[in-house]
Design an enzyme around this catalytic site. Structure first.
Site, PDB file in Angstrom:
ATOM      1  N   HIS A 233       0.837  -1.222   0.000  1.00 40.44           N
ATOM      2  CA  HIS A 233       0.000   0.000   0.000  1.00 40.44           C
ATOM      3  C   HIS A 233       0.866   1.264   0.000  1.00 40.44           C
ATOM      4  O   HIS A 233       0.510   2.268   0.620  1.00 40.44           O
ATOM      5  CB  HIS A 233      -0.948   0.039   1.206  1.00 40.44           C
ATOM      6  CG  HIS A 233      -1.940  -1.079   1.240  1.00 40.44           C
ATOM      7  ND1 HIS A 233      -3.208  -0.968   0.729  1.00 40.44           N
ATOM      8  CD2 HIS A 233      -1.847  -2.348   1.727  1.00 40.44           C
ATOM      9  CE1 HIS A 233      -3.860  -2.109   0.900  1.00 40.44           C
ATOM     10  NE2 HIS A 233      -3.058  -2.969   1.508  1.00 40.44           N
TER      11      HIS A 233
ATOM     12  N   ARG B 212       8.760   2.703  10.038  1.00 40.44           N
ATOM     13  CA  ARG B 212       8.445   3.686   8.991  1.00 40.44           C
ATOM     14  C   ARG B 212       8.419   5.106   9.540  1.00 40.44           C
ATOM     15  O   ARG B 212       8.842   6.041   8.884  1.00 40.44           O
ATOM     16  CB  ARG B 212       7.092   3.334   8.363  1.00 40.44           C
ATOM     17  CG  ARG B 212       6.690   4.203   7.200  1.00 40.44           C
ATOM     18  CD  ARG B 212       5.561   3.574   6.409  1.00 40.44           C
ATOM     19  NE  ARG B 212       4.312   3.515   7.133  1.00 40.44           N
ATOM     20  CZ  ARG B 212       3.456   4.528   7.256  1.00 40.44           C
ATOM     21  NH1 ARG B 212       3.733   5.682   6.711  1.00 40.44           N
ATOM     22  NH2 ARG B 212       2.330   4.380   7.926  1.00 40.44           N
TER      23      ARG B 212
ATOM     24  N   PHE C   7       1.479 -13.962   5.011  1.00 39.28           N
ATOM     25  CA  PHE C   7       1.516 -12.643   4.360  1.00 39.28           C
ATOM     26  C   PHE C   7       2.886 -12.313   3.765  1.00 39.28           C
ATOM     27  O   PHE C   7       2.969 -11.873   2.612  1.00 39.28           O
ATOM     28  CB  PHE C   7       1.046 -11.571   5.346  1.00 39.28           C
ATOM     29  CG  PHE C   7       0.736 -10.250   4.698  1.00 39.28           C
ATOM     30  CD1 PHE C   7      -0.327 -10.113   3.825  1.00 39.28           C
ATOM     31  CD2 PHE C   7       1.502  -9.122   4.974  1.00 39.28           C
ATOM     32  CE1 PHE C   7      -0.621  -8.887   3.231  1.00 39.28           C
ATOM     33  CE2 PHE C   7       1.217  -7.898   4.389  1.00 39.28           C
ATOM     34  CZ  PHE C   7       0.155  -7.772   3.515  1.00 39.28           C
TER      35      PHE C   7
ATOM     36  N   ASN D 241     -10.261  -2.943   2.339  1.00 41.85           N
ATOM     37  CA  ASN D 241      -9.891  -2.997   0.922  1.00 41.85           C
ATOM     38  C   ASN D 241     -11.142  -2.833   0.071  1.00 41.85           C
ATOM     39  O   ASN D 241     -12.252  -2.860   0.597  1.00 41.85           O
ATOM     40  CB  ASN D 241      -9.259  -4.356   0.602  1.00 41.85           C
ATOM     41  CG  ASN D 241      -7.791  -4.440   0.987  1.00 41.85           C
ATOM     42  OD1 ASN D 241      -7.136  -3.425   1.226  1.00 41.85           O
ATOM     43  ND2 ASN D 241      -7.266  -5.646   1.045  1.00 41.85           N
TER      44      ASN D 241
ATOM     45  N   ARG E 265      -2.653  -9.403  11.576  1.00 46.22           N
ATOM     46  CA  ARG E 265      -2.570  -7.963  11.303  1.00 46.22           C
ATOM     47  C   ARG E 265      -2.364  -7.182  12.594  1.00 46.22           C
ATOM     48  O   ARG E 265      -1.714  -6.141  12.590  1.00 46.22           O
ATOM     49  CB  ARG E 265      -3.849  -7.487  10.611  1.00 46.22           C
ATOM     50  CG  ARG E 265      -4.050  -8.060   9.230  1.00 46.22           C
ATOM     51  CD  ARG E 265      -5.352  -7.537   8.617  1.00 46.22           C
ATOM     52  NE  ARG E 265      -5.250  -6.157   8.199  1.00 46.22           N
ATOM     53  CZ  ARG E 265      -6.293  -5.377   7.948  1.00 46.22           C
ATOM     54  NH1 ARG E 265      -7.517  -5.834   8.096  1.00 46.22           N
ATOM     55  NH2 ARG E 265      -6.125  -4.139   7.556  1.00 46.22           N
TER      56      ARG E 265
ATOM     57  N   HIS F  19      -4.391   1.152  11.990  1.00 42.31           N
ATOM     58  CA  HIS F  19      -4.173  -0.109  12.703  1.00 42.31           C
ATOM     59  C   HIS F  19      -5.524  -0.765  12.990  1.00 42.31           C
ATOM     60  O   HIS F  19      -6.395  -0.122  13.598  1.00 42.31           O
ATOM     61  CB  HIS F  19      -3.452   0.181  14.027  1.00 42.31           C
ATOM     62  CG  HIS F  19      -2.893  -1.051  14.678  1.00 42.31           C
ATOM     63  ND1 HIS F  19      -3.638  -2.185  14.896  1.00 42.31           N
ATOM     64  CD2 HIS F  19      -1.653  -1.320  15.151  1.00 42.31           C
ATOM     65  CE1 HIS F  19      -2.880  -3.092  15.477  1.00 42.31           C
ATOM     66  NE2 HIS F  19      -1.670  -2.604  15.640  1.00 42.31           N
TER      67      HIS F  19
HETATM   68 FE1  HDE Z   1      -2.557  -4.732   5.508  1.00 38.26          FE
HETATM   69  N1  HDE Z   1      -0.754  -3.956   5.955  1.00 38.26           N
HETATM   70  N2  HDE Z   1      -1.902  -6.563   6.070  1.00 38.26           N
HETATM   71  N3  HDE Z   1      -4.292  -5.625   4.915  1.00 38.26           N
HETATM   72  N4  HDE Z   1      -3.223  -3.000   4.890  1.00 38.26           N
HETATM   73  C1  HDE Z   1      -0.396  -2.664   5.782  1.00 38.26           C
HETATM   74  O1  HDE Z   1       0.703  -1.404   7.435  1.00 38.26           O
HETATM   75  C2  HDE Z   1      -0.787  -6.785   6.798  1.00 38.26           C
HETATM   76  C3  HDE Z   1      -4.629  -6.935   5.001  1.00 38.26           C
HETATM   77  C4  HDE Z   1      -4.473  -2.699   4.461  1.00 38.26           C
HETATM   78  O2  HDE Z   1      -3.256   3.493   3.931  1.00 38.26           O
HETATM   79  C5  HDE Z   1       0.922  -2.339   6.404  1.00 38.26           C
HETATM   80  O3  HDE Z   1       1.134   0.730   7.979  1.00 38.26           O
HETATM   81  C6  HDE Z   1      -0.709  -8.172   7.180  1.00 38.26           C
HETATM   82  C7  HDE Z   1      -6.025  -7.132   4.772  1.00 38.26           C
HETATM   83  C8  HDE Z   1      -4.546  -1.317   4.063  1.00 38.26           C
HETATM   84  O4  HDE Z   1      -1.728   3.375   5.503  1.00 38.26           O
HETATM   85  C9  HDE Z   1       1.365  -3.673   7.017  1.00 38.26           C
HETATM   86  C10 HDE Z   1      -1.818  -8.768   6.642  1.00 38.26           C
HETATM   87  C11 HDE Z   1      -6.525  -5.889   4.525  1.00 38.26           C
HETATM   88  C12 HDE Z   1      -3.281  -0.801   4.295  1.00 38.26           C
HETATM   89  C13 HDE Z   1       0.204  -4.574   6.675  1.00 38.26           C
HETATM   90  C14 HDE Z   1      -2.553  -7.751   5.954  1.00 38.26           C
HETATM   91  C15 HDE Z   1      -5.433  -4.959   4.613  1.00 38.26           C
HETATM   92  C16 HDE Z   1      -2.476  -1.872   4.815  1.00 38.26           C
HETATM   93  C17 HDE Z   1       1.908  -1.644   5.504  1.00 38.26           C
HETATM   94  C18 HDE Z   1      -2.212 -10.222   6.724  1.00 38.26           C
HETATM   95  C19 HDE Z   1      -7.962  -5.521   4.196  1.00 38.26           C
HETATM   96  C20 HDE Z   1      -2.804   0.600   4.005  1.00 38.26           C
HETATM   97  C21 HDE Z   1       2.055  -0.242   6.037  1.00 38.26           C
HETATM   98  C22 HDE Z   1      -2.334 -10.714   8.061  1.00 38.26           C
HETATM   99  C23 HDE Z   1      -8.871  -5.746   5.285  1.00 38.26           C
HETATM  100  C24 HDE Z   1      -3.067   1.502   5.164  1.00 38.26           C
HETATM  101  C25 HDE Z   1       1.261  -0.201   7.236  1.00 38.26           C
HETATM  102  C26 HDE Z   1      -2.638   2.907   4.838  1.00 38.26           C
HETATM  103  C27 HDE Z   1      -1.147  -1.724   5.185  1.00 38.26           C
HETATM  104  C28 HDE Z   1       0.157  -5.829   7.092  1.00 38.26           C
HETATM  105  C29 HDE Z   1      -3.728  -8.029   5.223  1.00 38.26           C
HETATM  106  C30 HDE Z   1      -5.618  -3.558   4.382  1.00 38.26           C
HETATM  107  C31 HDE Z   1       2.682  -4.235   6.556  1.00 38.26           C
HETATM  108  C32 HDE Z   1       0.401  -8.802   8.000  1.00 38.26           C
HETATM  109  C33 HDE Z   1      -6.796  -8.459   4.829  1.00 38.26           C
HETATM  110  C34 HDE Z   1      -5.760  -0.581   3.514  1.00 38.26           C
HETATM  111  O5  HDE Z   1       1.504  -3.583   8.387  1.00 38.26           O
END
Ligand code: HDE
Length: 703
Positions: free
Chosen positions: A63, A356, A148, A135, A345, A326
């Site tokens: 993202h 970051r 992930f 999402n 997550r 978060h």
């Molecule tokens: Fe994320 N995801 N994600 N994700 N995600 C990040 O956090 C992660 C997942 C989503 O505009 C990171 O601050 C793991 C699902 C959005 O700042 C990170 C898993 C969904 C955004 C991270 C998931 C999301 C992130 C990268 C699996 C939809 C952008 C930077 C367990 C419900 C937020 C940050 C923004 C961002 C980890 C799966 C949505 C790496 C480990 C499912 C919208 O922490």
């Protein structure tokens, strides 16, 4: 804008160093003689350069490319039975900040790519910040957070050569997918037009996981969160997407920015699917499995409120880049479940933000600060601002025990007392292993056109995969979803179709598995809500961008009136001509060299003998029209503008261009002698429908 400088103020008008020393010269470094070396005394030089050298922070690992806006959420109320969350109470208005993003590309990558879009909302509630980090697709690739890093490594550019950028169309991603059948439902979404949103205001958003709502009595209901745009959903077509990525890499970002600047605010309704705890095992899916939806026809949506995005950020870095979401930022009345993806997550977001944003104090960055006082005993660390007082521990007597614990009745957050037991294991629950049922549900719910787009997307994606064995494995998974899907995909990528016997065996295996695990449960066979086409209302042209094609000699009264009419409907209009300048008092907004047909939702060719005569001779104009036709967008002609169509590749298709015939109108090509009411009604309808898929002959158009 609070943080804008006031250069009229004597104190603010001079350039200063970070120490407040007024700068007298910033264009030449201090040197020993005009042709001599720079000298260390020049603190201004060293400070300026050091700051510049440190300007970049790590981009998000996923993202990375985001675009954001401020807004307001207004609750409809009526949910007290389910939740005590204060921001969901009737009439409550809460400030929000929303960041949309692509997932795979780097921060500087293009907006128009095939990808999932992030839709993260921070509600600055009166009980602290609540983040709904969702999402634009309601399911995910994997079921457990521990996968992930593998998923992201596989989809990001390959490690040896860092290619391709912002694309899943390569061996490592499809290799991983072919070995991870749990991804099949998500793959259907990613291959569909949902992955190509025309605008952030024309896509849905989803919380994905199952959460809990908790009411005043402490009773829990399961919940899924949805954002429904008030506009129709709309997407690009794939050819257009790829061209837009080059013509305007910022397309979605610009669209969001411009819509807000012109007062055409993106709006979404927050809708909840609420499930009583006792119904947890009623359906043919496990509610803790993030690769499954709850079909809307089975668990209806309840409207909770409306969000309006009405203000652009003042500074991209301060807000869009430094915002930190978060899924664990909760308010009383909303709680978590044991979904193993969600649990993963909960660890990852804070962890990545520490890196970051350079330490543990990023909640003090204004965009992340709650609009509630923050009182605790945390102290120091990089960039700390809020250390005050003599007492920094609890319990204490020297500060009369403050900051003290809040009972639930005073808004203290109490976790839902869910009973938990079990042996330590690394296994998943059996129901999670139904990898194909909902992929089939998705496929079955699509229209013929939507299915064709999925097949063509698979041709592109798998066509870029060099290892044949990977293509074959994916086709075999598709055969478990639907034999027609598998055969059509195989046909375009050089894979031999599976024998009917083999398909029968695979499908029987799947059917037996489903019968066994979901015995007696409700299973959906079709869900129209999954189809963007079936959900289309076609009742508004708000947000559509129209290119008005004109040259010298065009009827300027028509252009003026057309522009005014489009703007009054909340649409945008640009006059496109071969050169910049003035067309008898009308400003040319874009020349063919600075724009392209793919950047418009429709075109109008206006009347004017000389203008048409010039356009007929212009290959750029002809190409423009052909391409709009090919991408199934509406075309309108006024007066002799219709003549131009006969010069395009459409010429063989045109039956009668003096007054567009009925059949042309059905295909979204409308004509009129003047800009009268009859014409405008026809055009508005065509523009609201947006894509006219019934143009069978489009494939013969060379554009
Ligand atoms: Fe994320 N995801 N994600 N994700 N995600 C990040 O956090 C992660 C997942 C989503 O505009 C990171 O601050 C793991 C699902 C959005 O700042 C990170 C898993 C969904 C955004 C991270 C998931 C999301 C992130 C990268 C699996 C939809 C952008 C930077 C367990 C419900 C937020 C940050 C923004 C961002 C980890 C799966 C949505 C790496 C480990 C499912 C919208 O922490």
């Amino acid at each position: 804008m609070d943080n804008e400088h006031n250069y009229n103020n004597e104190e603010e008008k001079y350039l200063t160093t970070n120490q407040g020393q007024r700068v007298n010269h910033t264009d030449d470094g201090l040197r020993a003689g005009q042709r001599g070396p720079l000298i260390m005394d020049d603190h201004h030089f060293r400070e300026k350069m050091t700051h510049f050298d440190h300007e970049r922070i790590p981009e998000r690992v996923v993202h990375a490319r985001g675009s954001a806006a401020h807004g307001i959420f207004e609750a409809y109320g009526g949910l007290e039975k389910y939740t005590k969350a204060s921001f969901l109470k009737a009439g409550k208005s809460t400030d929000v900040f929303v960041r949309f993003s692509t997932v795979v590309g780097f921060r500087g990558s293009a907006d128009a790519v095939r990808d999932v879009r992030g839709f993260a909302t921070k509600f600055y509630t009166d009980e602290g910040n609540y983040d709904l980090v969702g999402n634009n697709m309601p399911v995910f690739f994997i079921q457990d957070g521990i996968k992930f890093p593998d998923l992201v490594h596989a989809i990001k550019p390959e490690p040896h050569n860092e290619m391709p950028q912002a694309s899943a169309a390569h061996d490592s991603f499809w290799d991983f997918i072919s070995l991870m059948p749990e991804s099949m439902h998500m793959i259907m979404w990613v291959l569909s037009d949902r992955a190509l949103p025309r605008s952030y205001s024309t896509m849905e958003g989803f919380g994905v996981h199952t959460f809990r709502l908790i009411n005043e009595e402490g009773k829990s209901h399961f919940v899924k969160f949805h954002w429904k745009p008030t506009k129709d959903m709309a997407s690009f077509v794939w050819d257009e997407t790829q061209k837009i990525a080059g013509k305007d890499a910022d397309f979605n970002r610009r669209d969001l920015w411009e819509s807000i600047e012109m007062g055409n605010y993106p709006e979404y309704e927050l809708c909840l699917q609420i499930l009583p705890e006792e119904d947890e095992h009623k359906f043919g899916f496990d509610i803790l499995d993030a690769t499954k939806i709850w079909p809307e026809e089975m668990v209806p949506l309840v409207k909770a409120g409306k969000m309006t995005l009405n203000r652009n950020p003042d500074n991209f870095f301060n807000e869009t880049e430094q915002v930190a979401f978060h899924p664990g930022h909760l308010v009383p009345g909303i709680d978590l479940t044991n979904d193993p993806l969600l649990q993963g997550r909960l660890f990852s977001y804070l962890d990545t933000q520490l890196l970051r944003l350079g330490g543990p104090n990023f909640a003090e960055i204004p965009i992340n600060s709650p609009k509630k006082p923050v009182n605790n005993n945390q102290q120091e660390g990089f960039h700390r601002r809020g250390n005050t007082g003599k007492v920094n521990y609890f319990p204490n007597s020297r500060a009369t025990g403050c900051p003290m614990m809040a009972p639930a009745s005073e808004g203290g957050y109490v976790h839902y007392p869910e009973p938990v037991s079990g042996v330590k294991t690394r296994e998943r629950s059996e129901g999670f292993k139904d990898f194909y049922s909902q992929a089939t549900l998705f496929w079955n719910s699509m229209t013929a056109v939507e299915k064709q787009h999925i097949v063509e997307a698979a041709w592109f994606e798998l066509g870029k995969v060099t290892e044949m064995a990977i293509r074959e494995r994916v086709v075999e998974h598709f055969a478990r979803i639907d034999s027609d899907l598998a055969n059509r995909v195989a046909g375009g990528i050089g894979v031999a179709p599976l024998s009917p016997d083999k398909v029968e065996v695979l499908q029987k295996e799947q059917a037996e598995f489903v019968d066994r695990i979901w015995k007696g449960r409700l299973i959906a066979k079709d869900s129209p809500a999954l189809s963007m086409e079936k959900m289309k209302k076609a009742d508004s042209i708000q947000g559509r961008k129209v290119g008005i094609l004109a040259e010298n000699g065009a009827n300027t009264a028509t252009i003026k009136a057309l522009k005014e009419w489009l703007i009054s409907k909340g649409a945008m209009a640009e006059v496109v001509a071969s050169k910049f300048g003035d067309l008898d008092g009308i400003k040319v907004d874009k020349s063919y060299i600075t724009t392209a047909s793919v950047l418009y939702d429709s075109i109008v060719i206006v009347d004017g003998e000389d203008s048409i005569a010039r356009q007929v001779e212009n290959g750029e104009t002809i190409h423009f029209i052909n391409e709009v036709y090919k991408h199934c967008k509406s075309i309108a002609t006024i007066g002799k503008g219709q003549k131009l169509l006969s010069q395009t590749a459409l010429k063989n298709l045109i039956t009668a261009y003096e007054g567009a015939s009925e059949s042309w109108e059905e295909k979204g090509v409308v004509g009129g002698e003047t800009l009268d009411k009859g014409f405008l009604e026809k055009y508005e309808k065509a523009l609201a429908v947006y894509r006219h898929w019934q143009r069978g002959a489009k494939d013969t158009v060379p554009a």
